[in-house]
Design a protein around this motif. Structure first.
Motif, PDB file in Angstrom:
ATOM      1  N   UNK A 228      -2.899  -3.481  -2.470  1.00  0.00           N
ATOM      2  CA  UNK A 228      -1.537  -3.024  -2.185  1.00  0.00           C
ATOM      3  C   UNK A 228      -1.558  -1.745  -1.342  1.00  0.00           C
ATOM      4  N   UNK A 229      -2.474  -0.816  -1.645  1.00  0.00           N
ATOM      5  CA  UNK A 229      -2.553   0.432  -0.874  1.00  0.00           C
ATOM      6  C   UNK A 229      -2.946   0.151   0.576  1.00  0.00           C
ATOM      7  N   UNK A 230      -3.920  -0.725   0.769  1.00  0.00           N
ATOM      8  CA  UNK A 230      -4.357  -1.039   2.138  1.00  0.00           C
ATOM      9  C   UNK A 230      -3.233  -1.741   2.903  1.00  0.00           C
ATOM     10  N   UNK A 231      -2.599  -2.701   2.255  1.00  0.00           N
ATOM     11  CA  UNK A 231      -1.487  -3.396   2.906  1.00  0.00           C
ATOM     12  C   UNK A 231      -0.368  -2.437   3.276  1.00  0.00           C
ATOM     13  N   UNK A 232      -0.174  -1.398   2.460  1.00  0.00           N
ATOM     14  CA  UNK A 232       0.875  -0.436   2.740  1.00  0.00           C
ATOM     15  C   UNK A 232       0.634   0.366   3.999  1.00  0.00           C
ATOM     16  N   UNK A 233      -0.604   0.380   4.489  1.00  0.00           N
ATOM     17  CA  UNK A 233      -0.927   1.101   5.729  1.00  0.00           C
ATOM     18  C   UNK A 233      -0.841   0.202   6.963  1.00  0.00           C
ATOM     19  N   UNK A 234      -0.644  -1.098   6.746  1.00  0.00           N
ATOM     20  CA  UNK A 234      -0.528  -2.026   7.871  1.00  0.00           C
ATOM     21  C   UNK A 234       0.887  -1.969   8.441  1.00  0.00           C
ATOM     22  N   UNK A 235       0.992  -2.012   9.759  1.00  0.00           N
ATOM     23  CA  UNK A 235       2.307  -1.938  10.409  1.00  0.00           C
ATOM     24  C   UNK A 235       2.827  -3.307  10.819  1.00  0.00           C
ATOM     25  N   UNK A 236       1.950  -4.318  10.858  1.00  0.00           N
ATOM     26  CA  UNK A 236       2.385  -5.665  11.212  1.00  0.00           C
ATOM     27  C   UNK A 236       1.346  -6.656  10.680  1.00  0.00           C
ATOM     28  N   UNK A 237       1.726  -7.909  10.518  1.00  0.00           N
ATOM     29  CA  UNK A 237       0.788  -8.909   9.983  1.00  0.00           C
ATOM     30  C   UNK A 237      -0.469  -9.025  10.848  1.00  0.00           C
ATOM     31  N   UNK A 238      -1.623  -9.055  10.203  1.00  0.00           N
ATOM     32  CA  UNK A 238      -2.898  -9.131  10.904  1.00  0.00           C
ATOM     33  C   UNK A 238      -3.856 -10.030  10.139  1.00  0.00           C
ATOM     34  N   UNK A 239      -4.972 -10.290  10.778  1.00  0.00           N
ATOM     35  CA  UNK A 239      -6.052 -11.029  10.120  1.00  0.00           C
ATOM     36  C   UNK A 239      -6.509 -10.278   8.869  1.00  0.00           C
ATOM     37  N   UNK A 240      -6.475  -8.936   8.927  1.00  0.00           N
ATOM     38  CA  UNK A 240      -6.874  -8.135   7.772  1.00  0.00           C
ATOM     39  C   UNK A 240      -5.983  -8.429   6.570  1.00  0.00           C
ATOM     40  N   UNK A 241      -4.685  -8.522   6.785  1.00  0.00           N
ATOM     41  CA  UNK A 241      -3.779  -8.810   5.684  1.00  0.00           C
ATOM     42  C   UNK A 241      -4.093 -10.169   5.055  1.00  0.00           C
ATOM     43  N   UNK A 242      -4.403 -11.146   5.902  1.00  0.00           N
ATOM     44  CA  UNK A 242      -4.732 -12.477   5.387  1.00  0.00           C
ATOM     45  C   UNK A 242      -6.006 -12.433   4.551  1.00  0.00           C
ATOM     46  N   UNK A 243      -7.006 -11.695   5.008  1.00  0.00           N
ATOM     47  CA  UNK A 243      -8.263 -11.590   4.256  1.00  0.00           C
ATOM     48  C   UNK A 243      -8.048 -10.879   2.921  1.00  0.00           C
ATOM     49  N   UNK A 244      -7.182  -9.888   2.934  1.00  0.00           N
ATOM     50  CA  UNK A 244      -6.888  -9.189   1.682  1.00  0.00           C
ATOM     51  C   UNK A 244      -6.206 -10.126   0.691  1.00  0.00           C
ATOM     52  N   UNK A 245      -5.313 -10.955   1.189  1.00  0.00           N
ATOM     53  CA  UNK A 245      -4.670 -11.933   0.319  1.00  0.00           C
ATOM     54  C   UNK A 245      -5.671 -12.912  -0.259  1.00  0.00           C
ATOM     55  N   UNK A 246      -6.623 -13.369   0.583  1.00  0.00           N
ATOM     56  CA  UNK A 246      -7.672 -14.266   0.101  1.00  0.00           C
ATOM     57  C   UNK A 246      -8.523 -13.596  -0.974  1.00  0.00           C
ATOM     58  N   UNK A 247      -8.834 -12.309  -0.765  1.00  0.00           N
ATOM     59  CA  UNK A 247      -9.633 -11.577  -1.751  1.00  0.00           C
ATOM     60  C   UNK A 247      -8.907 -11.482  -3.080  1.00  0.00           C
ATOM     61  N   UNK A 248      -7.634 -11.199  -3.017  1.00  0.00           N
ATOM     62  CA  UNK A 248      -6.842 -11.053  -4.238  1.00  0.00           C
ATOM     63  C   UNK A 248      -6.740 -12.375  -4.989  1.00  0.00           C
ATOM     64  N   UNK A 249      -6.726 -13.474  -4.256  1.00  0.00           N
ATOM     65  CA  UNK A 249      -6.597 -14.793  -4.871  1.00  0.00           C
ATOM     66  C   UNK A 249      -7.946 -15.428  -5.191  1.00  0.00           C
ATOM     67  N   UNK A 250      -9.034 -14.695  -4.909  1.00  0.00           N
ATOM     68  CA  UNK A 250     -10.359 -15.212  -5.223  1.00  0.00           C
ATOM     69  C   UNK A 250     -10.863 -16.267  -4.257  1.00  0.00           C
ATOM     70  N   UNK A 251     -10.341 -16.284  -3.038  1.00  0.00           N
ATOM     71  CA  UNK A 251     -10.739 -17.303  -2.064  1.00  0.00           C
ATOM     72  C   UNK A 251     -11.791 -16.808  -1.079  1.00  0.00           C
ATOM     73  N   UNK A 252     -12.199 -15.554  -1.193  1.00  0.00           N
ATOM     74  CA  UNK A 252     -13.239 -15.048  -0.297  1.00  0.00           C
ATOM     75  C   UNK A 252     -14.104 -14.041  -1.044  1.00  0.00           C
ATOM     76  N   UNK A 253     -15.373 -13.988  -0.656  1.00  0.00           N
ATOM     77  CA  UNK A 253     -16.264 -12.977  -1.205  1.00  0.00           C
ATOM     78  C   UNK A 253     -16.821 -12.084  -0.121  1.00  0.00           C
ATOM     79  N   UNK A 254     -16.232 -12.164   1.087  1.00  0.00           N
ATOM     80  CA  UNK A 254     -16.780 -11.444   2.229  1.00  0.00           C
ATOM     81  C   UNK A 254     -16.154 -10.067   2.354  1.00  0.00           C
ATOM     82  N   UNK A 255     -16.574  -9.148   1.499  1.00  0.00           N
ATOM     83  CA  UNK A 255     -16.019  -7.801   1.540  1.00  0.00           C
ATOM     84  C   UNK A 255     -16.445  -7.056   2.797  1.00  0.00           C
ATOM     85  N   UNK A 256     -17.624  -7.364   3.327  1.00  0.00           N
ATOM     86  CA  UNK A 256     -18.093  -6.677   4.532  1.00  0.00           C
ATOM     87  C   UNK A 256     -17.186  -6.998   5.735  1.00  0.00           C
ATOM     88  N   UNK A 257     -16.704  -8.224   5.829  1.00  0.00           N
ATOM     89  CA  UNK A 257     -15.808  -8.585   6.922  1.00  0.00           C
ATOM     90  C   UNK A 257     -14.505  -7.807   6.827  1.00  0.00           C
TER      91      UNK A 257
END
Length: 313
Positions: A228-257
């Motif tokens: 939530x804190x990282x998303x709060x610093x985003x100004x528009x939808x990005x690939x980063x926001x999508x990856x964060x959503x995947x991380x929160x939902x357990x769909x990715x383990x690629x923290x380095x990306x």
């Protein structure tokens, strides 16, 4: 090494040539003589880690211990660096992945930790149970799913297998060795004299806890709060926001990306944000690899012997 200090014959063999253990044991025996075994038996070593500091859990941990009869005999601050990280888990981390090792370097050195030497409440353990093993039992698992109500980590709110707030020594040999890691020769002498005298350091521990917590900003280390804190610093939808959503939902383990994309996007993550993402998403252990030292609960061919029991045949 005497079997009173460790169950495992493998551990006894390795520790007998380990300089952290040898220096520390020599200091203890010089101060306490034959009571060195009794001191190692009736005391436990605990390290309240940086995640406990920034989550304001130190005082709660001290209260939990006090209510259950654990008495602080010695307390000090200690900054764990990358060398100390490797020393603490030297005989287990042949199983650890690179991600796990790097995360530990980052979060264990983030703030000072609080080192506690604790006198066990005698009625809480059987004659054949050391103070270290008693604390390990009531501390709870590093895996949040295996923690049970009433255990220390459950009460404090462990988050994942690395952000688990407290480390403790498994057996008397580990207590001696970890004191050797944390303390200089002069500090060890003062510590062992305190244990030999059976000092009281509850007030000292409370004072150090308040000081440590007051120096650090409170941080929400939950994955949901971090995303939530990282998303709060985003100004528009990005690939980063999508990856964060995947991380929160357990769909990715690629923290380095996620970290790399945040850096390229001009939104570099804080140290604790990297820690939360890394420890939440990483794979902790290598497959089909066993630790150099077996779990303390595994008996060796040579049974342990405790103070007051007859010598082995």
């Amino acid at each position: 090494m005497d079997a009173r200090l460790a169950h495992s014959a493998v551990k006894r063999q390795l520790y007998s040539v380990d300089t952290y253990f040898r220096d520390s044991w020599e200091d203890l025996f010089r101060i306490a003589g034959n009571d060195a075994f009794g001191i190692a038996d009736r005391h436990a070593f605990a390290l309240l880690k940086p995640d406990a500091v920034v989550r304001r859990k130190l005082s709660a941990a001290l209260e939990w211990l006090s209510v259950r009869g654990w008495r602080v005999v010695y307390a000090q601050r200690f900054r764990v660096n990358r060398w100390a990280v490797r020393a603490f888990w030297q005989y287990q981390w042949n199983t650890a992945t690179r991600d796990r090792r790097e995360m530990a370097d980052l979060y264990m050195s983030a703030t000072d930790s609080l080192v506690l030497l604790l006198r066990a409440p005698d009625p809480s353990r059987s004659p054949a149970e050391t103070a270290c093993s008693a604390l390990t039992r009531v501390k709870g698992s590093s895996d949040p799913a295996r923690c049970r109500p009433g255990q220390l980590r459950y009460v404090l709110g462990t988050l994942n297998q690395q952000l688990n707030l407290v480390h403790s020594a498994d057996e008397p040999a580990d207590l001696v060795r970890e004191i050797g890691i944390c303390c200089t020769a002069a500090e060890r002498a003062a510590l062992y004299r305190a244990l030999h005298r059976d000092d009281r350091a509850d007030d000292r521990a409370a004072e150090l806890a308040v000081g440590l917590e007051s120096e650090q900003e409170r941080v929400d280390l939950t994955l949901a709060g971090t995303v939530a804190r990282i998303r709060g610093r985003l100004t528009h939808p990005t690939r980063l926001e999508a990856l964060l959503g995947d991380a929160l939902d357990g769909r990715t383990g690629n923290w380095r990306e996620i970290v790399a994309l945040a850096d390229r996007s001009g939104l570099p993550l804080t140290g604790w944000e990297r820690v939360v993402l890394g420890t939440s998403l990483l794979v902790p252990t290598l497959p089909h690899v066993v630790p150099l030292v077996p779990d303390a609960s595994v008996s060796s061919a040579t049974p342990p012997r405790y103070p007051g029991s007859p010598p082995p045949e």
